[in-house]
Enzyme design. Structure first.
Site, short mmCIF file in Angstrom:
data_model
loop_
_atom_site.label_atom_id
_atom_site.label_comp_id
_atom_site.label_asym_id
_atom_site.label_seq_id
_atom_site.Cartn_x
_atom_site.Cartn_y
_atom_site.Cartn_z
N TYR A 72 -45.43 51.83 46.12
CA TYR A 72 -45.56 50.37 45.96
C TYR A 72 -46.33 50.04 44.69
O TYR A 72 -45.98 49.12 43.97
CB TYR A 72 -46.28 49.75 47.18
CG TYR A 72 -46.24 48.24 47.13
CD1 TYR A 72 -45.20 47.54 47.72
CD2 TYR A 72 -47.22 47.53 46.44
CE1 TYR A 72 -45.14 46.16 47.63
CE2 TYR A 72 -47.17 46.15 46.34
CZ TYR A 72 -46.12 45.47 46.94
OH TYR A 72 -46.06 44.10 46.85
N PHE A 124 -29.27 28.73 26.24
CA PHE A 124 -28.60 29.58 27.22
C PHE A 124 -28.87 28.96 28.58
O PHE A 124 -29.96 28.43 28.83
CB PHE A 124 -29.05 31.05 27.16
CG PHE A 124 -28.24 31.85 28.15
CD1 PHE A 124 -26.89 32.09 27.92
CD2 PHE A 124 -28.78 32.27 29.35
CE1 PHE A 124 -26.11 32.74 28.86
CE2 PHE A 124 -28.00 32.93 30.29
CZ PHE A 124 -26.66 33.17 30.04
N THR A 125 -27.89 29.05 29.47
CA THR A 125 -27.91 28.32 30.74
C THR A 125 -29.21 28.51 31.53
O THR A 125 -29.91 27.54 31.82
CB THR A 125 -26.72 28.77 31.60
OG1 THR A 125 -26.74 30.20 31.70
CG2 THR A 125 -25.39 28.34 30.96
N ASP A 215 -35.70 36.10 22.91
CA ASP A 215 -34.82 36.51 24.01
C ASP A 215 -34.15 37.78 23.49
O ASP A 215 -33.22 37.72 22.69
CB ASP A 215 -33.80 35.42 24.34
CG ASP A 215 -32.91 35.83 25.51
OD1 ASP A 215 -32.77 37.06 25.75
OD2 ASP A 215 -32.33 34.95 26.17
N LYS A 258 -28.00 44.04 29.84
CA LYS A 258 -27.06 44.06 28.71
C LYS A 258 -27.36 45.27 27.82
O LYS A 258 -26.99 46.38 28.16
CB LYS A 258 -27.18 42.74 27.92
CG LYS A 258 -26.51 41.54 28.60
CD LYS A 258 -27.33 40.94 29.69
CE LYS A 258 -26.86 39.57 30.10
NZ LYS A 258 -27.65 39.04 31.22
N ARG A 382 -17.14 29.06 29.02
CA ARG A 382 -18.39 28.77 28.31
C ARG A 382 -18.17 27.49 27.52
O ARG A 382 -17.95 27.49 26.32
CB ARG A 382 -18.78 29.92 27.36
CG ARG A 382 -19.16 31.22 28.06
CD ARG A 382 -20.60 31.30 28.55
NE ARG A 382 -20.91 30.66 29.80
CZ ARG A 382 -21.93 31.02 30.57
NH1 ARG A 382 -22.71 32.05 30.25
NH2 ARG A 382 -22.21 30.37 31.67
N PHE A 449 -21.66 25.99 36.92
CA PHE A 449 -20.50 26.83 36.63
C PHE A 449 -20.36 28.00 37.60
O PHE A 449 -19.25 28.47 37.84
CB PHE A 449 -20.58 27.36 35.19
CG PHE A 449 -21.85 28.11 34.89
CD1 PHE A 449 -23.00 27.43 34.52
CD2 PHE A 449 -21.90 29.49 35.01
CE1 PHE A 449 -24.18 28.12 34.27
CE2 PHE A 449 -23.07 30.19 34.75
CZ PHE A 449 -24.22 29.49 34.39
N1 F0G Z 1 -30.63 35.34 28.12
C1 F0G Z 1 -29.39 35.59 27.70
C2 F0G Z 1 -29.08 35.48 26.26
C3 F0G Z 1 -28.40 35.96 28.62
O1 F0G Z 1 -27.17 36.21 28.20
C4 F0G Z 1 -28.73 36.06 29.99
C5 F0G Z 1 -27.72 36.39 30.99
C6 F0G Z 1 -30.04 35.78 30.39
C7 F0G Z 1 -30.97 35.43 29.42
C8 F0G Z 1 -30.46 35.83 31.83
O2 F0G Z 1 -30.54 37.13 32.25
O3 F0G Z 1 -28.76 37.31 34.01
O4 F0G Z 1 -30.56 39.03 33.78
O5 F0G Z 1 -31.07 36.79 34.66
N2 F0G Z 1 -26.49 36.37 30.75
C9 F0G Z 1 -25.43 36.72 31.65
C10 F0G Z 1 -24.12 36.46 30.96
C11 F0G Z 1 -25.50 36.09 32.98
O6 F0G Z 1 -23.08 36.66 31.61
O7 F0G Z 1 -24.09 36.09 29.79
P1 F0G Z 1 -30.21 37.59 33.76
#
Ligand code: F0G
Length: 465
Positions: A72, A124-125, A215, A258, A382, A449
């Protein structure tokens, strides 16, 4: 003689794919509300929904799982990951999180006060949503070239220094929480920033006492473009460029799903001792103890190994080479795509692909549904659906880019899979008048989305026969 790219690995195990009929796919997409996120993956042939968590791990990473220390507190794998992040990214403190948005949540909560502004090179979303939930307001400071799919500027991810200066002049530096700097900007089409622009952006912000948080999700892919395109960088290894980027910034959020070649995981990394202490305290509320942050020990081990593999020149050369291969095929066939081809996928310009579908009927959503019906290839919208609604007015946002992303997982698909994908997209382009726009049936409040449902604006099919 110039040699073409080829994978620096061979296949040891295969995963069978199911080939479906068109009738099955028509039923499946209707059941999924014409949203590719709601399709069961067993009905998908080539899954280009995302490059997130979909990479194939290496045999070394799989072996690393067996070294998982599932204590843990104080897992051996945490210390290994901490040392690896310090070596390759250079930041002093590591706070693991379950994935990227976990790190975004912590950073936003700790660093944004109600009413503050957060400039960034395109939204970014999840990043923007966490900034807003913390009381911040996102301001786009990406260069104008990023908004034009046909502009072939080599660094369309760059920040526009004049836009940053204007924001500071207008609101005052104390009302700018930090600048959020994304490498290989996802929503712009996987477009890189130059090392020079990163340095100038950080210098400008730091002169005003504004921190810069990276990021770093696709930072190594960005390093490859710097090496290939930026004068004076050709002979620098990827790990050196990565350190040069990180060294100008104050910390980073990272989705390790990624670049770092793992199926789950992320982290927040910081240089400031006090802020790191606060983050270590907050992480226990939302993720888990500060030495695991929601991850198993084995996940941290795989991540540490994945980081080391991600900076290998041959790996990145073939990863980007595969994306470029598909992009070139589509460009040669006259399909409208975002150019230059980016790092993690091909972005179809749905607005130009489907001029007969109005923006209010979500051309990119319709095109991704039609692509699935045609060939079982799963892509992602997108465009306006991803952009959501204005926080203040509640009106739909219509970003300049209305795109479909064909995202390439790392080390997963073959060149023949790319050929089939290209054939399907080209076929659809030739029959584009058969694609029908969509309208909302169900619209979730956050990140709509992912779970929204639609119906065709006329008839009951998104792709007429
Ligand atoms: N920042 C970027 C540039 C991303 O592309 C993503 C995730 C995140 C942050 C968030 O990270 O998913 O690990 O919580 N992108 C995915 C995509 C979901 O399909 O582009 P996460």
């Amino acid at each position: 003689m110039k040699r073409s790219w080829a994978e620096p690995w061979k296949v040891k195990m295969v995963e069978h794919l199911r080939v479906t009929t068109r009738a099955e796919r028509e039923q499946a997409i209707a059941d999924a509300g014409f949203n590719t996120f709601l399709l069961p993956s067993r009905l998908v042939y080539i899954d280009l929904l995302t490059d997130s968590g979909t990479s194939a791990m290496s045999d070394v990473q799989w072996a690393g799982l067996m070294r998982g220390d599932e204590a843990y507190a104080g897992s051996e794998n945490f210390y290994r990951l901490e040392a690896t992040v310090r070596k390759y990214y250079g930041y002093k403190h590591l706070i693991p999180t379950h994935q990227g948005r976990g790190a975004e949540h912590l950073l936003s909560r700790l660093c944004i006060r109600e009413g503050q502004y957060v400039p960034g090179n395109m939204y970014f979303t999840t990043t923007k949503l966490h900034q807003e939930l913390a009381g911040g307001r996102f301001v786009d400071v990406i260069v104008d070239e990023a908004q034009d799919p046909d502009n072939t500027h080599p660094f369309k991810g760059n920040c526009d220094l004049a836009k940053i200066q204007r924001l500071i002049d207008q609101v005052g530096a104390e009302r700018v929480a930090y600048l959020s700097l994304e490498t290989n900007v996802n929503m712009a089409g996987g477009q890189p920033c130059s090392l020079r622009n990163i340095r100038e952006t950080c210098d400008l912000c730091h002169r005003h006492g504004i921190p810069v948080y990276l990021d770093a999700t696709r930072a190594v892919e960005n390093c490859y473009f710097i090496q290939q395109r930026e004068p004076g960088c050709q002979s620098k290894p990827l790990d050196q460029i990565l350190r040069e980027i990180c060294d100008c910034t104050d910390g980073c959020t990272m989705s390790a799903k990624k670049d770092a070649l793992v199926n789950i995981g992320g982290f927040l990394a910081l240089n400031d001792d006090q802020l790191a202490e606060q983050a270590r305290n907050l992480v226990v509320v939302y993720e888990g103890l500060h030495t695991y942050g929601g991850l198993a020990g084995r996940d941290m081990e795989a991540m540490a190994i994945g980081i080391e593999e991600s900076v290998h020149q041959e790996h990145m050369h073939s990863r980007i080479g595969q994306v470029q291969y598909l992009g070139k095929k589509l460009i040669e066939a006259g399909v409208p795509v975002v150019r230059p081809i980016g790092g993690h996928g091909i972005f179809l310009n749905a607005a130009r692909f489907l001029p007969h579908v109005p923006r209010e009927q979500f051309p990119a959503q319709a095109l991704s549904a039609a692509l699935y019906v045609d060939s079982g290839v799963r892509a992602m919208e997108r465009g306006a659906v991803s952009a959501g609604r204005d926080k203040e007015t509640g009106e739909n946002l219509y970003p300049s880019l209305e795109l479909v992303r064909l995202t390439i997982p790392r080390r997963v698909y073959t060149q023949a899979h790319m050929d089939v994908t290209a054939e399907s997209v080209i076929d659809l382009y030739e029959n584009r008048d058969k694609i029908v726009g969509l309208e909302f049936v169900h619209e979730p409040r956050y990140l709509r989305f992912f779970q929204a449902r639609f119906r065709p604006a006329s008839g009951d099919r998104v792709l007429r026969t």
